[in-house]
Design a protein around this motif. Structure first.
Motif, short mmCIF file in Angstrom:
data_model
loop_
_atom_site.label_atom_id
_atom_site.label_comp_id
_atom_site.label_asym_id
_atom_site.label_seq_id
_atom_site.Cartn_x
_atom_site.Cartn_y
_atom_site.Cartn_z
N GLU A 217 0.83 -1.21 0.00
CA GLU A 217 0.00 0.00 0.00
C GLU A 217 0.86 1.26 0.00
O GLU A 217 0.52 2.25 -0.64
CB GLU A 217 -0.92 -0.01 1.23
N ARG A 218 1.98 1.19 0.70
CA ARG A 218 2.90 2.33 0.73
C ARG A 218 3.47 2.61 -0.67
O ARG A 218 3.56 3.75 -1.11
CB ARG A 218 4.04 2.07 1.72
N SER A 219 3.83 1.54 -1.36
CA SER A 219 4.38 1.68 -2.71
C SER A 219 3.36 2.30 -3.66
O SER A 219 3.69 3.16 -4.48
CB SER A 219 4.82 0.32 -3.25
N ILE A 220 2.11 1.85 -3.55
CA ILE A 220 1.04 2.40 -4.39
C ILE A 220 0.84 3.88 -4.08
O ILE A 220 0.70 4.71 -4.98
CB ILE A 220 -0.27 1.63 -4.15
N ALA A 221 0.85 4.21 -2.80
CA ALA A 221 0.67 5.60 -2.37
C ALA A 221 1.82 6.48 -2.86
O ALA A 221 1.61 7.65 -3.23
CB ALA A 221 0.55 5.67 -0.85
N GLN A 222 3.03 5.92 -2.86
CA GLN A 222 4.19 6.69 -3.32
C GLN A 222 4.09 7.03 -4.80
O GLN A 222 4.44 8.15 -5.22
CB GLN A 222 5.47 5.90 -3.04
N VAL A 223 3.60 6.09 -5.59
CA VAL A 223 3.42 6.33 -7.02
C VAL A 223 2.37 7.43 -7.24
O VAL A 223 2.57 8.36 -8.03
CB VAL A 223 2.99 5.05 -7.75
N LYS A 224 1.27 7.34 -6.52
CA LYS A 224 0.21 8.34 -6.64
C LYS A 224 0.71 9.72 -6.21
O LYS A 224 0.40 10.73 -6.84
CB LYS A 224 -1.00 7.93 -5.80
N ALA A 225 1.47 9.75 -5.12
CA ALA A 225 1.98 11.02 -4.62
C ALA A 225 2.95 11.64 -5.61
O ALA A 225 2.93 12.86 -5.84
CB ALA A 225 2.67 10.81 -3.27
N ALA A 226 3.81 10.83 -6.22
CA ALA A 226 4.78 11.33 -7.20
C ALA A 226 4.08 11.92 -8.42
O ALA A 226 4.53 12.92 -8.99
CB ALA A 226 5.71 10.20 -7.62
N GLU A 227 2.97 11.30 -8.81
CA GLU A 227 2.22 11.79 -9.97
C GLU A 227 1.52 13.11 -9.69
O GLU A 227 1.11 13.81 -10.62
CB GLU A 227 1.18 10.73 -10.39
N SER A 228 1.38 13.44 -8.40
CA SER A 228 0.69 14.69 -8.05
C SER A 228 1.53 15.92 -8.38
O SER A 228 1.00 17.03 -8.54
CB SER A 228 0.35 14.71 -6.56
#
Length: 311
Positions: A217-228
């Motif tokens: 879940e952390r990895s998924i969140a990191q990808v989403k955050a980077a795309e922001s």
């Protein structure tokens, strides 16, 4: 001197699918007669059971049983839902779950080695069932919950029938430690069990969540955050917020209680305890959903029939 060789044992295993020791014993009893050994294995159901043991068993039933302040949930799988409706299979699941109440820990092998009410062991009865019902069946898992004072409450979602509320597709046990009355604990326990059946929590609290799941879940969140495209310090906060939100939504105690809609399960338990003037704490639970985590094989029925006819 033995009337057969190691190659004979190997040949018998290949012919019947039986285990090595079963094959060796059958040849010993048959005096080395291969066909007699095959017949003996078939008569005992060992050949049939072994041949079917590689088939995927993802159907079946969950059984739950409670005795005093201890409860247990057991999953027994079969290949098809049709077998789950078989009286012999249902009787086996019910009796095996009752046997599990007397087994220490959550050791399936210990359960299979335990004495079965009708004679022999649970494993012996399982082998007999495979031979007589004609499908692979497996005692897959078990979990026990208990309290020193209080109650263990069971709930079965999608029970096989109104008369058989201990067998079904989703079985839940809730362990409530405390000195509240039996009625209060029973009512609260059932409400929480129904909530767990519907909301499928992954653990009792956030600390109990699987570390690998949290990291995913952390990895998924990191990808989403980077795309922001937001600053790095903001991204870090976004990631931590997402992980905490995931943990809160998937741990039973911190989930919003379905029956209330506002309070968490933990807060609701505290409220009921206060109203009852007693101590109540949700200390453990188990939720078994039939077949979860089993990768089912996709089959082409037409191809299977063609292969059978061709064979």
């Amino acid at each position: 001197m033995a009337a057969f060789s190691a190659s004979d044992v190997k040949a018998l295993r290949e012919k019947t699918g039986a285990g090595m020791m079963d094959a060796k014993k059958a040849l010993e009893e048959a005096g080395g007669d291969m066909e007699a050994a095959v017949d003996a294995l078939r008569a005992k159901g060992l050949a049939t059971a072994a041949k079917k043991s590689s088939r995927t068993a993802a159907e079946g039933l969950i059984g739950v049983a409670v005795s005093g302040t201890k409860g247990v949930a057991v999953e027994v799988n079969s290949e098809t839902d049709f077998v789950a409706k078989n009286d012999q299979f249902q009787d086996f699941v019910r009796k095996t779950t009752e046997v599990a109440l007397g087994v220490d820990g959550d050791d399936v092998e210990a359960l299979k080695a335990a004495a079965y009410p009708d004679g022999g062991t649970v494993a012996d009865k399982l082998t007999d069932n495979v031979a007589t019902i004609g499908e692979n069946q497996q005692v897959r898992r078990m979990k026990t919950v208990s309290v020193s004072q209080g109650a263990v409450v069971s709930y079965m979602h999608n029970a096989v029938s109104p008369e058989a509320q201990d067998l079904g597709k989703i079985g839940v046990l809730v362990a409530l430690e405390g000195d509240a009355s039996e009625d209060v604990l029973a009512s609260l326990g059932r409400d929480i069990a129904q909530h767990a059946a519907a909301m499928a929590p992954l653990s009792l609290d956030a600390d109990g969540l699987d570390a690998e799941v949290i990291e995913r879940e952390r990895s998924i969140a990191q990808v989403k955050a980077a795309e922001s495209g937001k600053p790095e310090n903001v991204q870090e906060k976004m990631v931590e917020g997402a992980v905490k939100k995931y943990a809160k939504e998937n741990a039973l105690l911190s989930q919003i209680f379905v029956k209330d809609g506002k309070a968490t399960v933990e807060e609701y338990v505290a409220r009921v305890a206060k109203e009852a003037g007693a101590s109540i704490k949700l200390v453990d639970y188990v939720r078994y959903h039939l077949g979860e985590g089993i990768e089912k094989e996709e089959s082409d029925f037409a191809a299977e029939v063609a292969a059978a006819v061709g064979g």
